[in-house]
Write a protein that holds these residues in place. Structure first.
Motif, short mmCIF file in Angstrom:
data_model
loop_
_atom_site.label_atom_id
_atom_site.label_comp_id
_atom_site.label_asym_id
_atom_site.label_seq_id
_atom_site.Cartn_x
_atom_site.Cartn_y
_atom_site.Cartn_z
N PRO A 82 0.82 -1.22 0.00
CA PRO A 82 0.00 0.00 0.00
C PRO A 82 0.85 1.27 0.00
O PRO A 82 1.84 1.37 0.74
CB PRO A 82 -0.81 -0.13 1.30
CG PRO A 82 -0.95 -1.61 1.49
CD PRO A 82 0.37 -2.18 1.05
N GLY A 83 0.46 2.21 -0.85
CA GLY A 83 1.17 3.48 -0.93
C GLY A 83 2.33 3.51 -1.88
O GLY A 83 2.95 4.57 -2.07
N GLU A 84 2.64 2.39 -2.51
CA GLU A 84 3.76 2.36 -3.45
C GLU A 84 3.31 2.66 -4.87
O GLU A 84 2.15 2.43 -5.24
CB GLU A 84 4.48 1.01 -3.37
CG GLU A 84 5.21 0.81 -2.05
CD GLU A 84 6.00 -0.48 -1.98
OE1 GLU A 84 6.98 -0.52 -1.22
OE2 GLU A 84 5.62 -1.45 -2.66
N VAL A 85 4.26 3.15 -5.66
CA VAL A 85 4.00 3.54 -7.05
C VAL A 85 4.99 2.83 -7.96
O VAL A 85 6.20 3.09 -7.87
CB VAL A 85 4.16 5.06 -7.23
CG1 VAL A 85 3.97 5.46 -8.70
CG2 VAL A 85 3.20 5.82 -6.34
N PRO A 86 4.55 1.92 -8.81
CA PRO A 86 5.47 1.37 -9.80
C PRO A 86 5.92 2.48 -10.76
O PRO A 86 5.09 3.17 -11.35
CB PRO A 86 4.65 0.30 -10.53
CG PRO A 86 3.22 0.60 -10.21
CD PRO A 86 3.21 1.32 -8.91
N VAL A 87 7.23 2.64 -10.87
CA VAL A 87 7.83 3.67 -11.73
C VAL A 87 8.59 2.94 -12.82
O VAL A 87 9.62 2.30 -12.56
CB VAL A 87 8.76 4.60 -10.93
CG1 VAL A 87 9.41 5.62 -11.85
CG2 VAL A 87 8.00 5.28 -9.80
N LEU A 88 8.09 3.02 -14.05
CA LEU A 88 8.59 2.20 -15.14
C LEU A 88 9.39 3.06 -16.12
O LEU A 88 8.84 3.93 -16.79
CB LEU A 88 7.43 1.51 -15.86
CG LEU A 88 6.44 0.78 -14.94
CD1 LEU A 88 5.38 0.09 -15.77
CD2 LEU A 88 7.14 -0.19 -14.01
N ALA A 89 10.70 2.79 -16.19
CA ALA A 89 11.60 3.56 -17.04
C ALA A 89 11.70 2.89 -18.40
O ALA A 89 12.15 1.75 -18.52
CB ALA A 89 12.98 3.65 -16.39
N CYS A 90 11.29 3.63 -19.45
CA CYS A 90 11.25 3.08 -20.81
C CYS A 90 12.06 3.91 -21.80
O CYS A 90 11.88 3.79 -23.01
CB CYS A 90 9.81 3.00 -21.29
SG CYS A 90 8.75 1.96 -20.26
N ASP A 91 12.93 4.78 -21.29
CA ASP A 91 13.73 5.64 -22.15
C ASP A 91 12.83 6.50 -23.02
O ASP A 91 13.09 6.72 -24.20
CB ASP A 91 14.69 4.82 -23.01
CG ASP A 91 15.80 5.66 -23.65
OD1 ASP A 91 16.14 6.70 -23.07
OD2 ASP A 91 16.30 5.27 -24.72
N GLY A 92 11.75 6.99 -22.43
CA GLY A 92 10.80 7.81 -23.17
C GLY A 92 11.29 9.22 -23.41
O GLY A 92 12.27 9.66 -22.80
N PRO A 93 10.61 9.96 -24.30
CA PRO A 93 9.39 9.55 -25.00
C PRO A 93 9.65 8.48 -26.05
O PRO A 93 10.69 8.48 -26.71
CB PRO A 93 8.89 10.84 -25.66
CG PRO A 93 10.11 11.69 -25.81
CD PRO A 93 11.00 11.34 -24.66
N THR A 94 8.72 7.57 -26.18
CA THR A 94 8.84 6.45 -27.11
C THR A 94 7.50 6.20 -27.77
O THR A 94 6.46 6.51 -27.20
CB THR A 94 9.29 5.18 -26.38
OG1 THR A 94 9.28 4.08 -27.30
CG2 THR A 94 8.37 4.83 -25.22
N ASP A 95 7.53 5.63 -28.97
CA ASP A 95 6.28 5.26 -29.62
C ASP A 95 6.15 3.74 -29.74
O ASP A 95 5.27 3.26 -30.44
CB ASP A 95 6.17 5.90 -31.01
CG ASP A 95 7.30 5.48 -31.95
OD1 ASP A 95 8.18 4.71 -31.50
OD2 ASP A 95 7.29 5.90 -33.11
N ARG A 96 7.01 2.99 -29.02
CA ARG A 96 7.05 1.55 -29.23
C ARG A 96 6.89 0.72 -27.96
O ARG A 96 6.75 -0.49 -28.03
CB ARG A 96 8.38 1.14 -29.89
CG ARG A 96 8.64 1.79 -31.22
CD ARG A 96 7.66 1.33 -32.28
NE ARG A 96 7.86 -0.08 -32.64
CZ ARG A 96 7.09 -0.74 -33.48
NH1 ARG A 96 6.04 -0.14 -34.02
NH2 ARG A 96 7.33 -1.98 -33.77
#
Length: 223
Positions: A82-96
């Motif tokens: 509870p209270g956590e946020v998945p932070v997903l690094a995708c080298d954005g901005p990306t279109d793929r």
């Protein structure tokens, strides 16, 4: 897994804080580069993202290998607290790269997660909006990550929209954008932000009574 040693009242802060004031406070504390690039936006401008970072790093992978390409991603989501946020690094901005969708949203909600933050794409947006789950994203697109990218590591420092995010950092996002508060200064930053918001509230009331801006600024020192 990130240990939460911060004593922050997330429900209170979700109602009270805003990204602009937090950014101002971080400037004053010598951290002027904690606001993410403005291409990261909420799916719903009414959303407030407020919680502690759990990080995942995606890398491009154009060949589907053996085994489960979602294994690390699933491990991250299944271990959310509870209270956590998945932070997903995708080298954005990306279109793929679209790592986030309705099913990950549903699984995260069931574990009490506070939202999702990614500089990659999201899909299933109509259903996510219906679920009223805060998702801040780098774009919208239908492409699955399978055969295009894979989460390779979790709970390691990552860069998202030009800001370094470490596990346990305090994440706050609203319609103005997303601010990352390093966990080492989160208590102080939040305290100063609440104090500034109280001064802004007093400033607003005096301005509504017709007092000159210069006089009110001299009294409270906020603008």
């Amino acid at each position: 897994m990130a240990e939460q040693d911060l004593t922050l009242d997330l429900a209170f802060l979700k109602e009270r804080l805003n990204a602009a004031v937090l950014s101002d406070v971080l400037d004053s504390l010598g951290h002027p580069s904690q606001a993410m690039k403005p291409f990261v936006r909420p799916l719903d401008d009414r959303s407030i993202l407020c919680g502690f970072a759990r990080t995942g790093l995606y890398m491009k992978r154009y060949v589907v290998g053996e085994g489960n390409p979602y294994a690390v991603e699933m491990a991250l989501i299944d271990s959310l607290r509870p209270g956590e946020v998945p932070v997903l690094a995708c080298d954005g901005p990306t279109d793929r790269i679209a790592p986030w969708g309705e099913l990950l949203t549903t699984a995260s909600m069931a574990r009490g997660a506070a939202g999702c933050l990614t500089d990659g794409l999201v899909r299933d947006v109509r259903r996510i909006r219906e679920l009223d789950f805060p998702v801040f994203h780098g774009g919208i697109g239908p492409l699955d990550t399978k055969g295009r990218a894979e989460m390779m590591t979790m709970d390691e420092p990552v860069e998202v929209a030009c800001v370094m995010v470490r596990p346990g950092d305090f994440i706050f996002g609203d319609a103005d954008g997303v601010v990352v508060v390093p966990r080492s200064i989160a208590q102080e930053a939040v305290r100063l932000a609440v104090e500034k918001i109280e001064a802004e509230d007093a400033t607003r009331q005096d301005l509504l009574r017709g007092e000159p801006l210069s006089v009110v600024f001299a009294r409270y020192g906020v603008l």
